[in-house]
Design a protein around this motif. Sequence first.
Motif, PDB file in Angstrom:
ATOM      1  N   ASP A  72       3.452  -4.312 -12.744  1.00 50.51           N
ATOM      2  CA  ASP A  72       4.549  -3.633 -12.055  1.00 50.51           C
ATOM      3  C   ASP A  72       4.468  -3.799 -10.544  1.00 50.51           C
ATOM      4  N   ALA A  73       3.266  -3.880 -10.019  1.00 43.42           N
ATOM      5  CA  ALA A  73       3.010  -4.086  -8.591  1.00 43.42           C
ATOM      6  C   ALA A  73       1.573  -4.573  -8.479  1.00 43.42           C
ATOM      7  N   LEU A  74       1.181  -5.050  -7.309  1.00 44.71           N
ATOM      8  CA  LEU A  74      -0.189  -5.543  -7.156  1.00 44.71           C
ATOM      9  C   LEU A  74      -1.216  -4.465  -7.465  1.00 44.71           C
ATOM     10  N   ASP A  75      -0.871  -3.205  -7.176  1.00 38.03           N
ATOM     11  CA  ASP A  75      -1.811  -2.113  -7.448  1.00 38.03           C
ATOM     12  C   ASP A  75      -1.450  -1.325  -8.709  1.00 38.03           C
ATOM     13  N   ASP A  76      -0.619  -1.906  -9.568  1.00 42.10           N
ATOM     14  CA  ASP A  76      -0.181  -1.229 -10.792  1.00 42.10           C
ATOM     15  C   ASP A  76      -0.012  -2.252 -11.916  1.00 42.10           C
ATOM     16  N   LEU A 102      -3.899  -6.309  -9.362  1.00 40.50           N
ATOM     17  CA  LEU A 102      -3.887  -7.764  -9.214  1.00 40.50           C
ATOM     18  C   LEU A 102      -4.418  -8.148  -7.840  1.00 40.50           C
ATOM     19  N   TRP A 103      -5.269  -9.143  -7.825  1.00 39.51           N
ATOM     20  CA  TRP A 103      -5.852  -9.673  -6.601  1.00 39.51           C
ATOM     21  C   TRP A 103      -5.860 -11.195  -6.681  1.00 39.51           C
ATOM     22  N   ASN A 104      -5.983 -11.839  -5.552  1.00 37.81           N
ATOM     23  CA  ASN A 104      -6.278 -13.266  -5.518  1.00 37.81           C
ATOM     24  C   ASN A 104      -7.790 -13.375  -5.328  1.00 37.81           C
ATOM     25  N   VAL A 105      -8.462 -13.945  -6.332  1.00 38.75           N
ATOM     26  CA  VAL A 105      -9.924 -13.952  -6.381  1.00 38.75           C
ATOM     27  C   VAL A 105     -10.422 -15.371  -6.642  1.00 38.75           C
TER      28      VAL A 105
END
Length: 159
Positions: A72-76, A102-105
């Motif tokens: 739903d969002a980078l933090d959701d 979600l992160w870019n890792v």
Amino acid sequence: MSGDTPPVGERWRALRAATGPVDPSELEALWADLQVVDASSILGPWRGFALLTGHPIEKVLASGRWHGKRFDALDDAKPLICRAEDGSLYSDTKAGKGEASLWNVEFRGEVTATMVYDGMAVLDHFKRVDDHTLMGVMNGKPGLVLAEGRPFYFGLERE
């Protein structure tokens, strides 16, 4: 990629259609040839499926009626969207021990979209097969995710 290697899309379709166990080395080779993806570009609902290697998580997800993931969002992020007996969809926060972000890792020397679970030492890394399809590698501690040193492989198709 050598001239003898079929195109990525063709290899993906063959692995996706497999009804029996897939050799993890084929999945590793395909993963290496896929493009990284930015976390912000994969927001939305995704239908999921296991790439069958015999990994124990395949049975866990099937018994939990796993439907896919929703970002739903980078933090959701919702890693375990499952289907209830009545057919409705819900986020299984009990099995997932919360939800995720979600992160870019960096994973295997490349920075790509990665879902970081809130309550478990689990990371789902994603790469792009095409505009509507992602390949995922679930990574984590041995005994929690890794089976005989191997991660769980799966696919997501944009809903």
